[in-house]
Design an enzyme around this catalytic site. Structure first.
Site, PDB file in Angstrom:
ATOM      1  CG  ASP A   9      59.791 -64.180  26.914  1.00  7.66           C
ATOM      2  OD1 ASP A   9      58.829 -64.453  27.649  1.00  7.66           O
ATOM      3  OD2 ASP A   9      59.697 -63.479  25.885  1.00  7.66           O
ATOM      4  CE  LYS A  71      53.470 -66.449  30.138  1.00 11.38           C
ATOM      5  NZ  LYS A  71      54.555 -65.650  29.547  1.00 11.38           N
ATOM      6  CD  GLU A 176      55.701 -62.151  30.449  1.00  6.21           C
ATOM      7  OE1 GLU A 176      54.849 -61.366  29.984  1.00  6.21           O
ATOM      8  OE2 GLU A 176      55.574 -63.388  30.386  1.00  6.21           O
ATOM      9  CG  ASP A 200      55.384 -56.590  27.926  1.00 11.31           C
ATOM     10  OD1 ASP A 200      55.227 -56.951  26.752  1.00 11.31           O
ATOM     11  OD2 ASP A 200      55.870 -57.324  28.797  1.00 11.31           O
TER      12      ASP A 200
END
Length: 598
Positions: A9, A71, A176, A200
């Site tokens: 991850d 990211k 994800e 999420d």
């Protein structure tokens, strides 16, 4: 021995590694014994690189050398609105580099160093690779890496390139939320028709995340300093980094306490020490727009799925920000007070899901695992624009990935050596009302009479969500290919729902447009081929020729509100030219359309 495949991850805030072996999932600790590693890089002024928790601590010495949230920058242009609006929150320097890509600059060993987001991701992945190999006591090459569902082709390709540079072979990029759902399903006895929803909310899953909440607190603290302590100076990088850390700590405290204290030392003249009390209610008020944004996305996701709230048996929380009580309250309230499932670890479940996917792709006997079917789908239809701007759907929405479909195009004019198609995403029949993705052209084509040279245009979306458009001239080796900046998920659920709603509300308008375009297109092709035959057969029908030339030119620019003009031209064609075409056996004439203008 066959390679072990691990799951990673690569998170906005934190990263973690997991592996499935001998029937269980194991999250691998880093060198400090922690199961998650902050996605934080510090470049000490004297040289070297530090990763993780220690990097966060050391960056207090020189905040502009502490790099985080890389990211968020991956695969974006420097002038991207998203990047521009967050520049003020970063203590490190970001500027425009080659091809307008963002670069991060810092000073090390008296030299200005510049790093791209890809290079920084590579550094983090190299560190994670080192941790994994130390724990498994063997070299690790193969990996499944998770990415946000909204990552577009550029962002996915940067992730793949960073992984390759760090020594990995990526077997799959896994979305994800899918990873989180997989982790949950593996740990629970689930029936075949069980329906779960994953909410999420991590470092950047909704295109916003934990640091956006930190920024809400930071803005509030600066507001208090300006109003109550006459603080007017621009916050310097050292203070900004320290204050951000305190805001992050306060946010975490408010998940279990009703208030948090933020202590500010030596930042405001004449006030060597300031203590600000942040109450949970104030935090919730300041972050309310962000909270609501996630619920809006949740709502549109449920509506688009065509699954009723009552049919959803589990609502699974994933991501560190789901620890916030207000978030839990709002999600539960949305589902009518439903109890939320908090059984999976919010910081580790994505890595665990990646490890399970890795085991499915592994041939190592230690990683034998029952196969589970996981399906990603295309959220909106993809297709090409036709001669009359009609959307020719190639891949329909909700098609399972990976997928590949094609359409054959023919040349409009005699001797044409170039064909271009424009690629769109959306549900409207008029491509101009859909989202333009890119263009694919193929030149050097074999010359042929109108409509007689065939080119196959193919759209292919692989398991990583990367869209490739390909053009190939049939019966030749002439091939052109382009990767299109398609985002299998960068359109928010709100945008997707709006697109579907617009299509539903305009069905009659779209039907009328389709009929209009097909007759208009027929006429254009008819005129092109009629004129071709006049020339090839050396026929002299001057008035008909002038009519055809002028009508073809006029038709190109006609819109649906000029359907009467098109209808009149259509009737003239029947009376003026049909008999000529039949008498002289004209070649390649198009078939008459079955639809009619009303």
């Amino acid at each position: 021995m066959d390679d072990i495949v691990i799951g990673i991850d690569l998170g906005t805030t934190n990263s973690s590694i997991s592996v499935y072996m001998k029937g269980r999932v194991r999250v691998l600790e880093n060198e400090r014994g922690a199961r998650v590693t902050p996605s934080f890089i510090y470049f000490p002024p004297q040289g070297g690189i530090v990763i993780g928790e220690h990097a966060k601590t050391m960056s207090l010495q020189k905040p502009e050398n502490g790099i985080y949230e890389v990211k968020r920058l991956v695969g974006r242009q420097f002038d991207d609105t998203y990047i521009q609006k967050t520049l003020d929150y970063f203590p490190f320097a970001i500027s425009s580099g080659v091809s307008n890509l963002p670069v991060i600059s810092f000073n090390q060993s008296n030299t200005t160093i510049k790093k791209t987001p890809q290079e920084l991701c590579t550094i983090i992945l190299q560190e994670l690779k080192k941790y994994a190999e130390a724990k498994l006591n063997q070299t690790v090459h193969k990996v499944v890496i998770t990415v946000p569902a909204y990552f577009n082709v550029t962002q996915r390709e940067v992730t793949l390139a960073a992984a390759k540079d760090s020594g990995f072979t990526v077997l799959k990029l896994l979305n994800e939320p899918t990873a989180a759902a997989l982790a949950y399903y593996f740990d629970n006895d689930i029936t075949e028709n069980h329906i779960s929803l994953v909410y999420d909310f991590g470092g950047g899953t909704f295109d916003l995340g934990g640091h956006d909440l930190d920024n809400c607190i930071l803005d509030y603290i600066l507001e208090v300093l300006r109003n109550d302590y006459n603080y007017k100076a621009k916050i310097d990088p050292d203070d900004k980094r320290r204050l951000r850390n305190k805001c992050e700590e306060a946010k975490k405290e408010l998940s279990s306490a009703n208030e948090a204290l933020i202590t500010i030392n030596g930042m405001v003249p004449k006030h060597p020490r300031i203590i600000i009390t942040l109450k949970r209610g104030v935090f919730e008020d300041k972050a309310s727009k962000l909270f609501k944004k996630t619920i809006d996305i949740l709502h549109n996701c449920v509506v688009d799925s065509k699954i009723s709230k009552q049919s959803i048996q589990e609502v699974i929380l994933c991501g560190g920000s789901t620890r916030i009580p207000k978030i839990q309250e709002m999600v539960s309230e949305y589902f009518g007070g439903k109890q939320l499932n908090k059984s999976i670890h919010p910081d580790e479940c994505v890595a665990e899901g990646a490890a399970l996917q890795a085991a499915m792709l592994s041939v190592n006997k230690k990683q034998n695992i029952e196969q589970l079917e996981m399906v990603d789908v295309v959220p909106l239809s993809l297709g090409f624009g036709s001669l009359g701007n009609e959307m020719v759907v190639i891949i329909r929405r909700n098609t399972k990935l990976p997928t590949k479909e094609f359409q054959v195009y023919v040349n409009r004019n005699d001797g044409e050596t170039l064909i271009s198609v424009r690629i769109y995403e959306g549900e409207r029949t008029d491509v101009r009302k859909n989202r333009y993705l890119g263009k694919l052209s193929i030149d050097g084509l074999t010359q042929a009479p109108p409509g007689q040279r065939r080119v196959t245009f193919t759209l292919n979306i692989d398991s990583n969500g990367i869209l490739t458009a390909r053009a190939e001239e049939i019966l030749s080796n002439n091939v052109k290919e382009v990767k299109v900046n398609y985002t299998r998920g960068d359109r928010s659920e709100f945008e997707i729902q709006n697109s579907l709603l617009a299509a539903a509300e305009n069905q009659e308008t779209d039907k009328k447009f389709t009929n209009f375009v097909r007759i208009k297109t027929y006429l254009i092709l008819y005129f092109v081929r009629f004129l071709y035959n006049l020339d090839k057969k050396n026929l002299s029908y001057e008035s008909i020729k002038i009519f055809c030339e002028q009508s073809e030119k006029d038709l190109d620019d006609m819109e649906v509100d000029e359907e009467e003009r098109v209808k009149n031209i259509y009737e003239e064609v029947k009376t003026k030219s049909y008999a000529i075409a039949k008498t002289h056996a004209f070649d390649y004439m198009p078939e008459e359309p079955t639809c009619h203008l009303v």
